[in-house]
Write a protein that holds these residues in place. Structure first.
Motif, short mmCIF file in Angstrom:
data_model
loop_
_atom_site.label_atom_id
_atom_site.label_comp_id
_atom_site.label_asym_id
_atom_site.label_seq_id
_atom_site.Cartn_x
_atom_site.Cartn_y
_atom_site.Cartn_z
N GLY A 64 0.79 -1.23 0.00
CA GLY A 64 0.00 0.00 0.00
C GLY A 64 0.82 1.27 0.00
O GLY A 64 0.28 2.36 -0.27
N SER A 65 2.10 1.15 0.30
CA SER A 65 2.97 2.33 0.34
C SER A 65 3.68 2.58 -0.99
O SER A 65 4.48 3.51 -1.08
N LEU A 66 3.38 1.77 -1.99
CA LEU A 66 4.23 1.76 -3.19
C LEU A 66 3.59 2.34 -4.43
O LEU A 66 4.14 2.19 -5.53
N ASP A 67 2.46 3.00 -4.31
CA ASP A 67 1.87 3.58 -5.51
C ASP A 67 2.82 4.64 -6.08
O ASP A 67 3.23 5.57 -5.39
N GLY A 68 3.18 4.46 -7.34
CA GLY A 68 4.11 5.39 -7.99
C GLY A 68 5.57 5.10 -7.74
O GLY A 68 6.43 5.84 -8.23
N ALA A 69 5.87 4.04 -6.99
CA ALA A 69 7.26 3.75 -6.63
C ALA A 69 7.99 3.06 -7.78
O ALA A 69 7.39 2.40 -8.63
N ALA A 70 9.31 3.22 -7.76
CA ALA A 70 10.19 2.49 -8.69
C ALA A 70 11.03 1.52 -7.88
O ALA A 70 11.85 1.93 -7.04
N VAL A 71 10.79 0.22 -8.08
CA VAL A 71 11.46 -0.83 -7.34
C VAL A 71 12.51 -1.48 -8.25
O VAL A 71 12.21 -1.81 -9.41
N THR A 72 13.71 -1.63 -7.74
CA THR A 72 14.74 -2.38 -8.47
C THR A 72 15.24 -3.50 -7.58
O THR A 72 15.65 -3.27 -6.44
N THR A 73 15.20 -4.72 -8.10
CA THR A 73 15.70 -5.87 -7.37
C THR A 73 17.07 -6.25 -7.92
O THR A 73 17.54 -5.70 -8.91
N ILE A 74 17.68 -7.24 -7.31
CA ILE A 74 18.97 -7.70 -7.81
C ILE A 74 18.84 -8.19 -9.25
O ILE A 74 19.78 -8.04 -10.06
N GLU A 75 17.68 -8.72 -9.61
CA GLU A 75 17.50 -9.17 -11.00
C GLU A 75 17.55 -7.98 -11.96
O GLU A 75 18.07 -8.09 -13.07
N GLY A 76 17.01 -6.83 -11.50
CA GLY A 76 17.04 -5.65 -12.33
C GLY A 76 18.46 -5.15 -12.55
O GLY A 76 18.84 -4.74 -13.65
N LEU A 77 19.28 -5.19 -11.48
CA LEU A 77 20.68 -4.80 -11.63
C LEU A 77 21.41 -5.78 -12.53
O LEU A 77 22.20 -5.39 -13.39
N ALA A 78 21.15 -7.06 -12.32
CA ALA A 78 21.89 -8.09 -13.06
C ALA A 78 21.55 -8.09 -14.54
O ALA A 78 22.31 -8.63 -15.35
N ALA A 79 20.42 -7.50 -14.90
CA ALA A 79 20.02 -7.47 -16.30
C ALA A 79 20.90 -6.54 -17.13
O ALA A 79 20.96 -6.66 -18.35
N GLY A 80 21.59 -5.64 -16.44
CA GLY A 80 22.48 -4.73 -17.15
C GLY A 80 23.94 -5.07 -16.87
O GLY A 80 24.26 -6.12 -16.30
N ASP A 81 24.81 -4.18 -17.28
CA ASP A 81 26.24 -4.36 -17.03
C ASP A 81 26.56 -3.63 -15.73
O ASP A 81 27.07 -2.52 -15.74
N ASP A 82 26.22 -4.26 -14.64
CA ASP A 82 26.24 -3.57 -13.36
C ASP A 82 27.64 -3.54 -12.74
O ASP A 82 28.25 -4.60 -12.53
N PRO A 83 28.16 -2.36 -12.42
CA PRO A 83 29.53 -2.28 -11.91
C PRO A 83 29.69 -2.88 -10.52
O PRO A 83 30.77 -3.40 -10.20
N VAL A 84 28.66 -2.80 -9.68
CA VAL A 84 28.78 -3.36 -8.33
C VAL A 84 28.84 -4.88 -8.41
O VAL A 84 29.69 -5.52 -7.76
N ILE A 85 27.98 -5.47 -9.20
CA ILE A 85 28.02 -6.92 -9.36
C ILE A 85 29.36 -7.36 -9.94
O ILE A 85 29.96 -8.35 -9.48
N ALA A 86 29.88 -6.60 -10.89
CA ALA A 86 31.18 -6.94 -11.47
C ALA A 86 32.28 -6.87 -10.42
O ALA A 86 33.16 -7.75 -10.36
N ALA A 87 32.23 -5.84 -9.58
CA ALA A 87 33.24 -5.70 -8.53
C ALA A 87 33.12 -6.82 -7.52
O ALA A 87 34.14 -7.35 -7.02
N TRP A 88 31.90 -7.20 -7.21
CA TRP A 88 31.67 -8.32 -6.27
C TRP A 88 32.26 -9.61 -6.85
O TRP A 88 32.86 -10.41 -6.14
N ARG A 89 32.05 -9.77 -8.15
CA ARG A 89 32.56 -10.98 -8.80
C ARG A 89 34.10 -10.96 -8.81
O ARG A 89 34.74 -11.95 -8.49
N ASP A 90 34.67 -9.80 -9.15
CA ASP A 90 36.13 -9.71 -9.23
C ASP A 90 36.77 -9.98 -7.87
O ASP A 90 37.84 -10.57 -7.80
#
Ligand code: FES
Ligand code: FES
Length: 153
Positions: A64-90
């Protein structure tokens, strides 16, 4: 009342109970299981997602608090070339992996709002996520690589 929100760039409409936690909507309705259930009381960080650029515990975020909200999950980050995920992997941060989505989300929120965090700011952001495997030091190394700073872990 219909709740209209954006999840990983996709417009969604939610018509269910407003008190339902976001975590169960993501996992059960959308099949996004990257955010994990740990404590259920906003203490462990396993369920962190981004609301805009802020890390929020999905276990304690009612739909109920999320009308108009933009939610990003780890799947959303992983769908791109995410620098944090790359650093975590490295830095070979993950062990069992259970806490890692929360750690990456916490680090992403930190760096979006504070690109050059002090050690205290880093600790405040990352302390939200508990890791039973003890990956804290490697996570700090990954963050140091991202910020060009020193490993203060
Ligand atoms: S499950 Fe949400 S913070 Fe622990
Ligand atoms: S990597 Fe296992 S709980 Fe953090």
């Amino acid at each position: 009342m219909a709740i209209n929100l954006d999840v990983n760039g996709v417009a969604r409409r939610y018509d269910g109970p407003t008190e339902r936690p976001l975590l169960w909507y993501l996992r059960e309705d959308l099949g996004l299981t990257g955010a994990k259930f740990g404590c259920g009381i906003a203490l462990c960080g396993a369920c962190l997602v981004l609301l805009g650029d802020t890390a929020a515990p999905a276990c304690r975020t009612p739909m109920g608090s999320l009308d108009g909200a933009a939610v990003t999950t780890i799947e959303g980050l992983a769908a791109g070339d995410d620098p944090v995920i790359a650093a975590w992997r490295d830095a070979q941060v993950p062990q069992c992996g259970y806490c890692q989505p929360g750690q990456v989300i916490a680090a992403t929120a930190l760096l979006r709002t504070t690109p050059r965090p002090t050690p205290a700011q880093t600790e405040a952001a990352m302390d939200r996520v508990l890791c039973r495997c003890g990956t804290y030091q490697r996570a700090r190394q990954a963050l140091a690589a991202l910020t060009g700073g020193h490993d203060n872990g």
